[in-house]
Design a protein around this motif. Structure first.
Motif, PDB file in Angstrom:
ATOM      1  N   TYR A 113       5.448  16.860   8.940  1.00 62.52           N
ATOM      2  CA  TYR A 113       4.457  15.950   8.942  1.00 62.52           C
ATOM      3  C   TYR A 113       3.076  16.556   8.851  1.00 62.52           C
ATOM      4  N   ALA A 154      -0.931  10.094   1.554  1.00 63.23           N
ATOM      5  CA  ALA A 154       0.244   9.270   1.735  1.00 63.23           C
ATOM      6  C   ALA A 154       0.972   9.255   0.350  1.00 63.23           C
ATOM      7  N   ILE A 190       2.820   6.284  12.958  1.00 63.71           N
ATOM      8  CA  ILE A 190       2.853   6.223  14.351  1.00 63.71           C
ATOM      9  C   ILE A 190       3.965   7.150  14.849  1.00 63.71           C
ATOM     10  N   VAL A 205      -2.789  -1.103  14.031  1.00 66.58           N
ATOM     11  CA  VAL A 205      -3.411  -0.407  12.976  1.00 66.58           C
ATOM     12  C   VAL A 205      -2.986  -0.862  11.476  1.00 66.58           C
ATOM     13  N   PHE A 211       5.794   3.157  10.321  1.00 69.02           N
ATOM     14  CA  PHE A 211       4.645   2.803   9.564  1.00 69.02           C
ATOM     15  C   PHE A 211       5.033   1.659   8.615  1.00 69.02           C
ATOM     16  N   PRO A 241      -0.576  15.673   8.574  1.00 70.44           N
ATOM     17  CA  PRO A 241      -1.646  14.469   8.653  1.00 70.44           C
ATOM     18  C   PRO A 241      -2.986  14.539   7.539  1.00 70.44           C
ATOM     19  N   THR A 242      -3.152  15.816   6.997  1.00 65.24           N
ATOM     20  CA  THR A 242      -4.023  15.826   6.329  1.00 65.24           C
ATOM     21  C   THR A 242      -3.728  15.427   4.751  1.00 65.24           C
ATOM     22  N   TYR A 290       9.386   6.743  15.067  1.00 65.14           N
ATOM     23  CA  TYR A 290       7.974   6.806  14.292  1.00 65.14           C
ATOM     24  C   TYR A 290       8.128   5.324  13.742  1.00 65.14           C
ATOM     25  N   SER A 295       0.026   2.390   5.872  1.00 60.12           N
ATOM     26  CA  SER A 295      -0.663   2.445   7.178  1.00 60.12           C
ATOM     27  C   SER A 295      -0.526   3.895   7.855  1.00 60.12           C
ATOM     28  N   GLN A 296      -1.342   4.045   8.932  1.00 63.82           N
ATOM     29  CA  GLN A 296      -1.127   5.336   9.714  1.00 63.82           C
ATOM     30  C   GLN A 296       0.606   5.323  10.102  1.00 63.82           C
ATOM     31  N   ASP A 322       2.332  13.166   3.462  1.00 69.56           N
ATOM     32  CA  ASP A 322       2.041  13.494   4.619  1.00 69.56           C
ATOM     33  C   ASP A 322       3.217  13.461   5.566  1.00 69.56           C
TER      34      ASP A 322
END
Length: 332
Positions: free
Chosen positions: A153, A159, A197, A247, A185, A155-156, A183, A194-195, A162
């Motif tokens: 994972y 997608a 989770i 989200v 998404f 985050p930066t 998790y 999406s983000q 990531d």
């Protein structure tokens, strides 16, 4: 005199004159969820016959895509577990479930018993179904990471690089180890993702401790029979999906489902938060129109499609200041 079930329930809870005018077996009288009337285990047929007295309410509540026979088949299967619940709470929980178009089959929704009360609990798949109905969500993925799984994972990173989860499906769950993360998404219809989770067990326990009065009551009573006790992984996954719902494009129906789920956790009357059938239809039409409008804005118009950047070989010369002023005066 109140004309809808919601109005009658609200009047009954407030103890106003309208409540006293109801017939003894009307929904308003039955919503006295602290009454002593019980449903005996051997009375399933009697209970089903009693519920059919409110078939008009159920017909109005169930969306067109939900088969009435399938809904009541699921209801009949769970009645033994609700034997000690008051008829009022059973009716309320089932009508709430119907209004959201979810079947109480254990996958989309559950009607659980807490003491003498029946409580509607939307599960992860129920939230996912309502995300799909919003029109903006193309697919939803929910999973859990076990201790020996391969995953990354960042985050930066863009997608979908990531987040990567590579479980070894040739191994048993025991070989893969205990669940360490859950998790969720979604891929949206416009192609974006999406983000992601991600919730640890500690995160799930914090959510449970803060928001679930049923868990706290069961702990105090020493019964350990709340859903967080008996279906911890399901509630962990559901917590991921609930956060995901915040989200992604949210429909009014999805917002109402979150409020109704919260009401169940805090011991409130849930049906007051569920949309009326007519309201639900109008809101669904409005959500569909909004989604269509947004999609039309995303699509390039012919004029926009022809507009291309042009590289100028020479910089544009500015007119002398006096000439620009003269031009403005003439234009005025």
């Amino acid at each position: 005199m109140p004309s809808t079930l919601k109005d009658r329930i609200r009047a009954a809870r407030q103890g106003g004159p309208a409540a006293a005018d109801q017939a003894p077996d009307s929904p308003a009288e039955l919503v006295d969820v602290k009454g002593d009337e019980k449903v005996e285990p051997a009375m399933n047929d009697t209970v089903m016959a009693w519920l059919r007295k409110y078939e008009t309410e159920f017909d109005d509540a169930l969306p067109a895509h939900i088969d009435r026979a399938a809904f009541f088949a699921a209801v009949r299967a769970i009645l033994p577990k609700l034997a000690r619940c008051t008829p009022a709470s059973t009716l309320q929980a089932l009508l709430t479930c119907a209004r959201f178009g979810l079947v109480p089959d254990g996958k989309h929704a559950v009607i659980k018993r807490e003491g003498t009360l029946a409580v509607f609990v939307p599960m992860a798949q129920g939230f996912i179904d309502l995300m799909y109905r919003s029109g903006g969500v193309g697919s939803v993925h929910v999973g859990e990471i076990r201790a020996n799984d391969e995953w990354t994972y960042e985050p930066t990173a863009p997608a979908p690089q990531d987040f990567v989860h590579r479980p070894d499906l040739t191994k048993s769950k025991e070989e893969r180890g205990d669940v360490v993360l859950c998790y969720a998404f979604a891929w949206l219809r416009n192609g974006a993702r999406s983000q992601v989770i991600i919730l640890s067990r500690e995160d799930a326990e914090a959510i449970r401790d803060e928001y679930s009065s049923a868990y706290r009551d069961a702990e105090t009573a020493g019964t350990a029979d709340s859903f967080w006790h008996t279906h911890f992984l399901d509630m962990w996954r559901k917590s991921c999906v609930r956060r995901l719902a915040k989200v992604v494009p949210m429909s009014a129906e999805l917002v109402a489902l979150v409020k109704t789920d919260d009401a169940g956790e805090t011991g409130q009357v849930q049906i007051l938060h569920a949309p009326d059938p007519e309201d639900a239809r109008l809101l669904a039409e409005a959500d569909a129109a909004s989604t269509a409008a947004e999609a039309s804005q995303d699509a390039p118009t012919p004029t926009t499609a022809r507009r291309l950047p042009v590289k100028r070989s020479q910089p544009r010369r500015k007119a002398p200041r006096r000439a620009r002023r003269t031009g403005r005066k003439q234009a005025a």
